[in-house]
Design a protein around this motif. Structure first.
Motif, PDB file in Angstrom:
ATOM      1  N   LEU A   8       0.827  -1.212   0.000  1.00 21.56           N
ATOM      2  CA  LEU A   8       0.000   0.000   0.000  1.00 21.56           C
ATOM      3  C   LEU A   8       0.862   1.262   0.000  1.00 21.56           C
ATOM      4  CD1 LEU A   8      -2.806  -1.002   2.515  1.00 21.56           C
ATOM      5  CD2 LEU A   8      -3.053  -0.604   0.060  1.00 21.56           C
ATOM      6  N   ARG A   9       1.917   1.266   0.805  1.00 23.25           N
ATOM      7  CA  ARG A   9       2.831   2.420   0.817  1.00 23.25           C
ATOM      8  C   ARG A   9       3.418   2.651  -0.576  1.00 23.25           C
ATOM      9  NH1 ARG A   9       5.276   0.010   5.552  1.00 23.25           N
ATOM     10  NH2 ARG A   9       4.312   0.913   7.363  1.00 23.25           N
ATOM     11  N   THR A  10       3.825   1.577  -1.229  1.00 25.69           N
ATOM     12  CA  THR A  10       4.403   1.680  -2.569  1.00 25.69           C
ATOM     13  C   THR A  10       3.382   2.230  -3.559  1.00 25.69           C
ATOM     14  OG1 THR A  10       5.911  -0.149  -2.134  1.00 25.69           O
ATOM     15  CG2 THR A  10       5.484   0.376  -4.440  1.00 25.69           C
ATOM     16  N   LEU A  11       2.165   1.686  -3.541  1.00 28.75           N
ATOM     17  CA  LEU A  11       1.120   2.155  -4.461  1.00 28.75           C
ATOM     18  C   LEU A  11       0.807   3.628  -4.254  1.00 28.75           C
ATOM     19  CD1 LEU A  11      -1.365  -0.838  -4.346  1.00 28.75           C
ATOM     20  CD2 LEU A  11      -0.057  -0.070  -6.326  1.00 28.75           C
ATOM     21  N   VAL A  12       0.669   4.021  -3.013  1.00 28.81           N
ATOM     22  CA  VAL A  12       0.357   5.422  -2.705  1.00 28.81           C
ATOM     23  C   VAL A  12       1.527   6.320  -3.102  1.00 28.81           C
ATOM     24  CG1 VAL A  12      -0.041   7.035  -0.793  1.00 28.81           C
ATOM     25  CG2 VAL A  12      -1.314   4.896  -0.905  1.00 28.81           C
ATOM     26  N   GLY A  13       2.744   5.882  -2.837  1.00 28.37           N
ATOM     27  CA  GLY A  13       3.920   6.680  -3.174  1.00 28.37           C
ATOM     28  C   GLY A  13       4.148   6.838  -4.665  1.00 28.37           C
ATOM     29  N   GLN A  14       3.744   5.853  -5.454  1.00 30.01           N
ATOM     30  CA  GLN A  14       3.964   5.889  -6.903  1.00 30.01           C
ATOM     31  C   GLN A  14       2.841   6.592  -7.651  1.00 30.01           C
ATOM     32  OE1 GLN A  14       4.437   1.763  -7.969  1.00 30.01           O
ATOM     33  NE2 GLN A  14       6.596   1.748  -7.396  1.00 30.01           N
ATOM     34  N   ASN A  15       1.739   6.859  -6.987  1.00 25.09           N
ATOM     35  CA  ASN A  15       0.585   7.442  -7.651  1.00 25.09           C
ATOM     36  C   ASN A  15       0.466   8.921  -7.293  1.00 25.09           C
ATOM     37  OD1 ASN A  15      -1.831   7.950  -8.873  1.00 25.09           O
ATOM     38  ND2 ASN A  15      -3.004   6.466  -7.728  1.00 25.09           N
ATOM     39  N   PRO A  16       0.559   9.815  -8.280  1.00 19.32           N
ATOM     40  CA  PRO A  16       0.449  11.250  -7.983  1.00 19.32           C
ATOM     41  C   PRO A  16      -0.969  11.667  -7.566  1.00 19.32           C
ATOM     42  CG  PRO A  16       0.609  10.905 -10.344  1.00 19.32           C
ATOM     43  CD  PRO A  16       0.804   9.561  -9.699  1.00 19.32           C
TER      44      PRO A  16
END
Length: 61
Positions: A8-16
């Motif tokens: 989830l952290r990765t998805l949120v971090g990669q999505n503007p």
């Protein structure tokens, strides 16, 4: 659950865009939300839409 939180952290971090749709098994959703809220989360109904405060993801260890 640690893997789910990291994902989830990765998805949120990669999505503007601050809105991210995530589909997962209800038990995993319940466990993640419970861990972030620091109290058990009730059963997640099929097709239920839940909103997650992503700020809690970054502070969770």
């Amino acid at each position: 659950m640690v893997r789910a939180l990291n994902a989830l952290r990765t998805l949120v971090g990669q999505n503007p865009d601050p809105r991210v749709a995530i589909v997962a098994q209800g038990m995993l959703i319940r466990l993640v939300l419970g861990a972030l809220a620091e109290h058990p989360h009730p059963r997640v109904q099929n097709g239920e839409v839940l909103v997650l405060d992503t700020g809690r993801l970054h502070g969770f260890v």
